[in-house]
Design an enzyme around this catalytic site. Structure first.
Site, PDB file in Angstrom:
ATOM      1  N   GLY A  33       0.825  -1.198   0.000  1.00 16.13           N
ATOM      2  CA  GLY A  33       0.000   0.000   0.000  1.00 16.13           C
ATOM      3  C   GLY A  33       0.854   1.241   0.000  1.00 16.13           C
ATOM      4  N   MET A  35       1.359   3.189   2.473  1.00 13.07           N
ATOM      5  CA  MET A  35       1.990   3.421   3.762  1.00 13.07           C
ATOM      6  C   MET A  35       2.791   2.229   4.265  1.00 13.07           C
ATOM      7  SD  MET A  35      -1.143   5.258   5.746  1.00 13.07           S
ATOM      8  CE  MET A  35      -0.197   5.106   7.266  1.00 13.07           C
ATOM      9  N   GLU A  37       3.905  -2.312   3.747  1.00 16.03           N
ATOM     10  CA  GLU A  37       3.874  -3.597   3.057  1.00 16.03           C
ATOM     11  C   GLU A  37       3.230  -4.615   3.980  1.00 16.03           C
ATOM     12  OE1 GLU A  37       7.802  -4.665   1.928  1.00 16.03           O
ATOM     13  OE2 GLU A  37       7.943  -3.185   0.315  1.00 16.03           O
ATOM     14  N   VAL A  38       2.387  -5.476   3.413  1.00 21.75           N
ATOM     15  CA  VAL A  38       1.738  -6.517   4.204  1.00 21.75           C
ATOM     16  C   VAL A  38       2.325  -7.869   3.780  1.00 21.75           C
ATOM     17  CG1 VAL A  38      -0.448  -7.600   4.836  1.00 21.75           C
ATOM     18  CG2 VAL A  38      -0.362  -5.146   4.343  1.00 21.75           C
ATOM     19  N   LYS A  53       2.339  -6.205   9.022  1.00 21.88           N
ATOM     20  CA  LYS A  53       2.337  -4.953   8.261  1.00 21.88           C
ATOM     21  C   LYS A  53       3.482  -4.095   8.742  1.00 21.88           C
ATOM     22  CE  LYS A  53      -1.187  -2.952   6.521  1.00 21.88           C
ATOM     23  NZ  LYS A  53      -2.438  -2.227   6.219  1.00 21.88           N
ATOM     24  N   ASP A 147     -10.173   6.041   7.326  1.00 22.61           N
ATOM     25  CA  ASP A 147      -9.765   5.619   5.986  1.00 22.61           C
ATOM     26  C   ASP A 147     -10.593   4.414   5.540  1.00 22.61           C
ATOM     27  OD1 ASP A 147      -8.334   5.775   3.630  1.00 22.61           O
ATOM     28  OD2 ASP A 147      -6.672   4.548   4.355  1.00 22.61           O
TER      29      ASP A 147
END
Length: 500
Positions: A33, A35, A37-38, A53, A147
């Site tokens: 994403g 903001m 990394e997953v 995350k 969000d």
């Protein structure tokens, strides 16, 4: 969630097989994403798969942000709810700051919508109810998500149906917004501009009603196939949430119950005070909707009411019956009136008065019409294709990011006639699916849409060509004004034909 290929990120040194804090071994990259990394990881202590995350370096390097992130991670960990992704741990390993969460086997709502386009009203309502329950639980704990978007809504795998809904990213979004503000640079919005509430876009302090607005936008997209606003930049999109009214849902898609449309519009009120008081109230309103077919009255374009009103025989039967002689006299008067309308005051034929109904009307020339565009035209070089007698050549709009036109209301083409005519039908041949248009008739071409006056006919959700009834409107210019570019986000017209 659907895995994506593992690609090194410029801001992190994470890699498959790496172990963080001697406990979490990274298995594969799941998502990247804006903001974080997953990763799918393995908890070697509890012997279970988890989602990890890790924040990007430009956020993790700031000490103030680290403190805010840890505080919010702790708050998110308290959200024990069936519709919230569980948070297990928060830690740092060198310059890598991460949280450990429940691993969800399934897909994001974003992936589902990208694949399917829209959801049936019952499915969309079910997803929204579960998200609303998660938000209500978070709000009671004093946490605002800030969000809410399809990418943060996960659907567990269940054969043949959308599974249990899980909301993720509690805490991270709040921390990031607290640190960076809403709009950090021209044309960019922290979070996702397509789902941002007006007060958030203006830099105001979000509260639970902010999440309600964003959920309303998500529900709008599930039902219509696209969010209500989409501008050329994120800033332009955010400003549309502040200034523009969303297109009516039932105009974009038939079969949406009126009550469901009303709930969506209330959730998306510009004024926070006009929205539902809390997420629980929104859930109750959604659960009270009758989603049966008898309530799903689609928006359709019906034949306009004739100038003389609805015929007597079409009205509800009355006890008294108009004598036949009166009807005969009225019919004779109508014939005489029609004859008078076709002649000037001295009895000579007027403009268009002598044309036979159904007779072809000559189109002298045609031009594109884009009064809100930079050059007032749209693909002008293609306009001659409207009258070349071929169905395989078309004039087309540009391809837009959304079905509607963003910052302008539409585009069109103007047909200039050889003289003034009393017009009957306009036939528009088109290969486009799901488009919409209004038709205007005037004595001369107008410079702006307002100059054309009231429209003579309109149609929504057109699949292919359409015939517009111009009801005898008299004029020397006709405007075909496209308001929806259809499922391909690009409307095409192959041929046009006018008759008296």
């Amino acid at each position: 969630m659907t895995p994506i290929p593992q690609v090194p990120h410029a801001e992190t040194t994470l890699r498959a097989g790496q172990e963080l804090v001697g406990r979490y071994r990274l298995v594969r990259l799941i998502d990247r994403g804006g903001m974080a990394e997953v990763w799918e990881a393995h908890d070697t202590v509890l012997a279970r798969p988890v989602a990890l995350k890790a924040l990007h370096a430009h956020l993790a390097s700031d000490g103030n942000f680290q403190a805010r992130f840890r505080r919010e991670a702790v708050a998110a960990a308290r959200l024990a709810h069936t519709n919230v992704v569980a948070t297990f741990d928060s830690a740092a390993d060198g310059d890598v700051i991460f949280i450990v969460m429940e691993l969800i086997r399934g897909r994001s709502l974003r992936a589902v919508l990208d694949d399917r386009g829209t959801l049936p009203p019952a499915e969309a309502t079910n997803v929204a109810v579960q998200v609303g329950r998660a938000l209500a639980h978070a709000h009671r704990a004093g946490l605002v998500h800030r969000d809410v978007k399809p990418g943060n809504i996960l659907l567990c795998d269940e054969p043949g149906r959308l599974g249990q809904v899980k909301v993720t990213d509690f805490g991270i979004a709040k921390a990031a917004l607290d640190e960076a503000g809403d709009i950090t640079e021209t044309g960019a919005v922290v979070g996702t501009a397509r789902y941002i509430a007006p007060e958030q876009a203006q830099g105001g302090a979000p509260d639970p009603r902010t999440d309600i607005y964003s959920l309303g936008v998500v529900l709008y997209e599930m039902l219509s196939g696209e969010p209500p606003f989409s501008g050329p930049t994120e800033l332009a999109t955010a400003l549309m949430h502040v200034e523009a009214d969303p297109p009516r849902l039932r105009r974009r898609r038939a079969g949406i119950p009126r009550a469901l449309e009303a709930v969506v519009l209330k959730a998306m009120s510009k004024d926070p005070g006009g929205r539902f008081a809390d997420a629980g109230e929104l859930v109750a309103a959604l659960e009270a909707i009758d989603l049966g077919a008898d309530d799903a009255d689609p928006f359709v374009v019906r034949e306009p009411t004739p100038p003389g009103g609805v015929p007597v025989l079409a009205r509800r039967a009355r006890r008294s019956v108009i004598p036949l002689v009166v009807l005969v006299v009225a019919a004779a008067a109508g014939i005489a009136l029609a004859a008078m309308l076709g002649r000037g005051g001295d009895g000579t034929p007027g403009d268009g008065g002598t044309a036979t109904p159904g007779q072809a009307v000559t189109i002298a020339s045609a031009t594109s019409f884009d009064p809100d565009g930079p050059d007032n035209a749209e693909n002008e070089d293609q306009v001659p294709r409207l009258r070349d007698g071929r169905q395989d050549t078309t004039w087309a709009t540009d391809r837009y990011r959304a079905r509607t036109f963003g910052t302008k209301p539409g585009v069109g083409v103007v047909l200039k006639l050889d003289r003034t005519h009393r017009l009957g039908k306009l036939r528009v041949d088109s290969p486009t699916q799901g488009w919409a248009a209004r038709v205007y008739v005037a004595d001369a071409e107008g410079a702006t849409l307002r100059d054309w006056g009231a429209s003579a006919a309109s149609a929504e959700n057109i699949n292919g060509g359409a015939t517009f009834d111009l009801q005898g409107r008299q004029g020397a210019a006709v405007l075909i004004w496209i308001t929806d570019t259809g499922t391909a986000h690009k409307a095409e017209i192959a041929e046009v034909q006018l008759t008296s």
